[in-house]
Design a protein around this motif. Structure first.
Motif, PDB file in Angstrom:
ATOM      1  N   ILE A   1       9.389  11.358  -3.062  1.00  0.00           N
ATOM      2  CA  ILE A   1       9.133  10.646  -1.804  1.00  0.00           C
ATOM      3  C   ILE A   1       8.140   9.512  -2.046  1.00  0.00           C
TER       4      ILE A   1
ATOM      5  N   PHE B   1      -0.619   3.042  -5.362  1.00  0.00           N
ATOM      6  CA  PHE B   1      -0.720   4.494  -5.181  1.00  0.00           C
ATOM      7  C   PHE B   1      -1.831   5.062  -6.057  1.00  0.00           C
TER       8      PHE B   1
ATOM      9  N   LYS C   1      -5.124   3.877  -4.669  1.00  0.00           N
ATOM     10  CA  LYS C   1      -5.291   4.195  -3.234  1.00  0.00           C
ATOM     11  C   LYS C   1      -5.804   3.007  -2.425  1.00  0.00           C
TER      12      LYS C   1
ATOM     13  N   ASN D   1       6.341   6.205   0.325  1.00  0.00           N
ATOM     14  CA  ASN D   1       6.216   5.449   1.577  1.00  0.00           C
ATOM     15  C   ASN D   1       5.294   4.274   1.327  1.00  0.00           C
ATOM     16  N   VAL D   2       5.698   3.113   1.772  1.00  0.00           N
ATOM     17  CA  VAL D   2       4.939   1.909   1.442  1.00  0.00           C
ATOM     18  C   VAL D   2       4.725   1.045   2.681  1.00  0.00           C
ATOM     19  N   LEU D   3       3.475   0.723   2.935  1.00  0.00           N
ATOM     20  CA  LEU D   3       3.149  -0.310   3.918  1.00  0.00           C
ATOM     21  C   LEU D   3       3.255  -1.651   3.209  1.00  0.00           C
TER      22      LEU D   3
ATOM     23  N   ASP E   1       2.086   5.317  -0.792  1.00  0.00           N
ATOM     24  CA  ASP E   1       1.807   6.735  -0.953  1.00  0.00           C
ATOM     25  C   ASP E   1       3.041   7.384  -1.574  1.00  0.00           C
ATOM     26  N   MET E   2       2.804   8.408  -2.388  1.00  0.00           N
ATOM     27  CA  MET E   2       3.947   9.137  -2.963  1.00  0.00           C
ATOM     28  C   MET E   2       3.685  10.625  -2.807  1.00  0.00           C
ATOM     29  N   ALA E   3       4.765  11.398  -2.753  1.00  0.00           N
ATOM     30  CA  ALA E   3       4.591  12.837  -2.542  1.00  0.00           C
ATOM     31  C   ALA E   3       5.676  13.615  -3.264  1.00  0.00           C
TER      32      ALA E   3
ATOM     33  N   MET F   1       0.885  -1.164   0.000  1.00  0.00           N
ATOM     34  CA  MET F   1       0.000   0.000   0.000  1.00  0.00           C
ATOM     35  C   MET F   1       0.922   1.212   0.000  1.00  0.00           C
TER      36      MET F   1
END
Lengths: 372, 372, 372, 372
Positions: A232, A363, A366, A234-236, A209-211, A207
């Motif tokens: 950036i 990502f 979502k 971040n991955v669960l 997210d990118m920023a 799962m």
């Protein structure tokens, strides 16, 4: 195998790194076949000639196909930009050469799949340049995990951070275009995944997210342009072995230069590692007496294979380029059929790249995505 | 305000911590009203009497309502288990007392909301015991962020890890029951959120994963029971100010004892902090000359308020209990209307708890959730 | 100089290290003449032949004089045990060869003096293998000191510690005999002195103490024997520039693997360095704002010469063997007359060795001794 | 002893520190007699009254003799400047009071000797304020040494460094006059010696060097004056137990704020400690498996006495002032005859001060001196 004839395509930093490894693998390890630097390929003949002289290659060509066709070449190092890998790798494998290809395999999954297919059909060794896994510290961590030193691993965290994209005043560049990839996710993500693959096995679901730390940048002509990539990510994650974890990538993290920080938590201890101080790692064991439990900082030495091939005294430190020499040794082990080689081959490399693409899909959508 | 009459309910560790703070706040700071330790309440009279003697309270009662009704009491410290907070806090506020209540407000949002409402109606000071924000290092980091020392903050990571739940052989306990809460998420989560609140403002949206390092445990009678709480939580977050980030909580992380690790990345620098070495923090500034850029380890000293009230020499170190003394000073500042106090009051505290519950919902629904 | 013909005598660890450097110096630096590995000498022909194959030398001999007489050899690496240095070095210089000799020059001052005399008369380059000075971190520290970044240096401390002699149960060996030298004093002392020499200049006077952690040891036959050497040495020093300082050497310091810890204190800042983490150093500057003063941990990168010749990205780390490659580059610079080379030549090396002997005298006489 | 009546003379930082300790010792430890703050003495009545109100003392006087004569006072804290210690301490002991006197005893040996004599004759408890020895980490190190955890200690190094005298532009002050003492030697030296005394026993012989980083300073009127004290001292030492070692003191060491760094080397391990991070220490044990030997960083927790009296959770950190509370507890233990107290009494304190004076003599005479 009595003698290895080497071809090299590409002479950017990774090309130089391969050249250094091919020069050093015999003096360092001794117990390998003679290595002959046969043929170097570059974009044009002048550059090829210059680099061949520097790197010690006997022949040079402005056309990479000459390298692949050279009958004295047994193995080809492919170190060109990622978008060229597929064509060159497939051609080399079809020409019956072993292959040492820089990571990642290819920007597109389809190309990576074709490369894997070519490798399977050729029956040749096809190894990717994931050098971080060659670090004696990482290899020893793997050894500890396999002998269950910290019990059942239940959680991991991996951070990979650098700061080369951190300057908000740096101009818009190729790396800010969607054509270059997702951003930190693929630029960095394959490295932590290579470590997870060899230490803990495959990732099951993700799962992501990118920023964008910086939404717009000035082009060199002074226009403002939207940044299309994400510095950036971040991955669960969940691993197939049941452990939970996180991956964090940031190529705009001021002060971080080459950080790849691992935290591995088990039922009976923990392991920490940071690539910025890669000649050491930290180990916490619950088997230590309660009043003296603490993270041990363990410096690498000859007791951690294959450190001793480089330096007989502990704590003196290998360098980043030395990891490539170890990788070269492992490549040779695989080529020679000497026993189990510690490498990321095209099978595992393809798995890593599918995982990255699953993250990107997660990502976009979502939601959690299973790695196919 | 010339004199502060203090009531204390509860004498577990946090009760002792409050007692130490009330004893020390005048000797440490000097510039506060006289503090009189008036009335201590405990579960029974014998215990209350014993603790009152130890902590220096003049009166004691086995009924907490006596403390609240005592006319000489101006402010009540509530340090009982979380499930008692709402009743006691609301009663104290209604009795016209100021309130110093340990965090979190209450296990249920509805109770927290009622507490907030009671505080609003009373017009009294109602402050929560988020002592980590009182650390001179944290306060100085806040100061640096407000003066834009590292530019625009675009990314944060906060990890909070301890290992008191790590032992797989420890028996099933109350903390493993769903009745105790979610697990690490609420047990730990409020602390990092208190830091984020004072340093960077509110969280806008969250995506949470939780995990159980140990699925089943033996009860003290030897039966196996399912663990119902999650010792691990990982959260992707977006702040209202636009920054992205992650929160990671693990109360089964062998070797971590009191780790709260912050990483704050800005457009012109970075800040690192770890609660296990809370008398220092690290700062990277791009304004330093390029060849000498690096993380500075800054030791706290008298130039970092209010360290100098404790020790005139730098680098000598405050303790965890000292943070409560600072919190007590700030509580008095708020009570006395002396100017802006650095506290988490019930308004901010309620925001923190809503954020935690949003995370739990995000985990259940496996999707991003906006903090209401 | 268009081409450098290399001879190598000795193939222990330092011989291998020289061989690696000679193999890599051209690929790494590019801007050097072609390097040809001409002739390798070892104690017997079989071993010489084997090593020549491994290290890439064209010819081999069981007699080191053949290497020196080889007309294709321009420069000779001498890496044999210290007691052989004088004879080989003097012979090589007289044969008109440049010389790259491992440190120290010789166990006896008289031999070192003869070597210096031979170097002077030959007019050839004669360089010693003090590789620690080649570290980009050390070179950058030197640069900072020369530009007065920390003001006037008034105090230094250097510790060099390893633990290979720490085991009390290890048998009596050659290193425990007086014939091997003083002990840690000469075994280790020359390294810190090489750093002090290039960073701060000569030592003026010394007061030395030495100690034996273990007074007696068992021989391999089981007899007890008095240990004749001192594994620990501590020295009070004064530099010619007026600074005071201390040197501490311990080759029985459990846990220390390759520690060379420098502390340099100046009127406006301080510098710290530790060889066990030699890709970084720490800098404290009083010119930083008072509330943010702290030691910066500076990771080496391409901005610190000549790191960038090895790796284009910062923070990725050089290895111990890489320092030898830099040393080789500086040797070539000196041989080619390309400008000022950063080396310890026989002039400076002789000064270092006189300083060590002055320390030994100071210990015997229990008083301060001026370095002659 | 059912109740302790406390007198305090002096309210500078150490006076405040004693006051905080007297206020906290009962709430922290519980198992001590009731503490009553009876009488505070200062230079004048107004100041005495103000401080008594702040610190919680019932009575105050502008004449310290009133404190000593107060029949309700059982123990007197003497925290005035060193030159007043002898007169006050001797008077207090003769008045039949127990004594808690800040270190050092007195600038002159003769005075220290008279104090010791007075203590012996009084039969009262006379304890010095060497708070560093009270740190749970130091106490646990002592425990480890006594149980032979690192084998036979053969070498130690202690560095004590701060930077309050480092600024070359700071004006000439009292501390630069010979009347203030030797400089770093006595200003700092007693602290490391207190640690050595409790951990390893007495010092047998010393060889000391001292240095002035700054030879002249401007007075506040703008005149240049010779600095008469030495901000740097380095000492070679031999302990009575046979170990060799060094002591290094520098109060002009930029960047060092409260460093007291210990290195203790034994036949089977090593211990490291730094007061700037005094809630942890490092331990290396040869009994760990060879491939995982390393320094453990051990965070203090409830298992390290008496940390648990302050905080029930490990790794949360004591503060500098907490060490004084522990010292107060040990003082009470000694006063109450409760068993062996962990204190530096006048006997041991006198030994420490003789050792410092022996160092000074060694510097003057430029030779080794036996501690008398």
């Amino acid at each position: 195998m009595k003698r290895i004839g080497v071809g090299l395509i590409g002479t950017g930093y990774m090309g130089k790194c391969h050249a250094l490894a091919w020069n050093a693998v015999k003096p360092v390890f001794g117990d390998v076949p003679d290595v002959t630097l046969v043929h170097l390929g570059e974009a044009n003949e002048a550059l090829a000639r210059e680099r061949a002289a520097e790197f010690g290659f006997a022949r040079s060509s402005g056309d990479w196909r000459k390298v692949i066709e050279d009958p004295d070449v047994d193995v080809v190092s492919v170190t060109t930009p990622n978008s060229f890998h597929a064509e060159m790798a497939i051609a080399a494998l079809r020409a019956g050469k072993h292959l040492w290809c820089e990571k990642p395999m290819a920007p597109e999954v389809a190309d990576a799949e074709a490369m894997l297919e070519a490798a399977r059909q050729s029956g040749k060794t096809a190894v990717l340049g994931y050098n971080y896994i060659q670090n004696p510290a990482i290899r020893h961590i793997g050894h500890l995990l396999r002998e269950n030193a910290i019990g059942q691993v239940n959680h991991i965290r991996v951070e990979m951070d650098e700061d080369f994209m951190a300057d908000p005043d740096a101009p818009f560049s190729y790396k800010h275009q969607a054509a270059s990839g997702y951003g930190a996710l693929d630029d960095f993500g394959v490295h932590p995944l290579s470590l997870i693959t060899v230490l803990l096995g495959p990732v099951a679901s993700v799962m992501c997210d990118m920023a964008k730390p910086q939404a717009r940048r000035k082009t060199s002509e002074g226009r403002e342009r939207d940044v299309e990539t994400y510095d950036i990510a971040n991955v669960l994650i969940r691993l197939e072995n049941g452990a939970s974890g996180t991956l964090q990538f940031n190529r705009a993290a001021w002060g971080r230069k080459g950080r790849i920080a691992l935290q591995i938590f088990g039922s009976h201890g923990s392991i920490l590692f940071d690539q910025e101080r890669f000649n050491e790692f930290q180990l916490y064991l619950t088997s230590d007496r309660g009043t003296e439990q603490g993270f041990r900082t363990i410096l690498m030495g000859p007791q951690h294979e294959p450190y001793g091939r480089f330096i007989p005294a502990p704590g003196h430190g290998l360098g980043f380029n030395d990891l490539k020499i170890i990788e070269c040794r492992e490549l040779i082990r695989r080529m020679s059929g000497e026993g189990e080689a510690h490498v990321i081959d095209f099978e595992k490399g393809y798995e890593i790249e599918r995982t990255v693409h699953a993250m990107a899909r997660s990502f976009r959508e979502k939601c959690w995505v299973d790695v196919p």
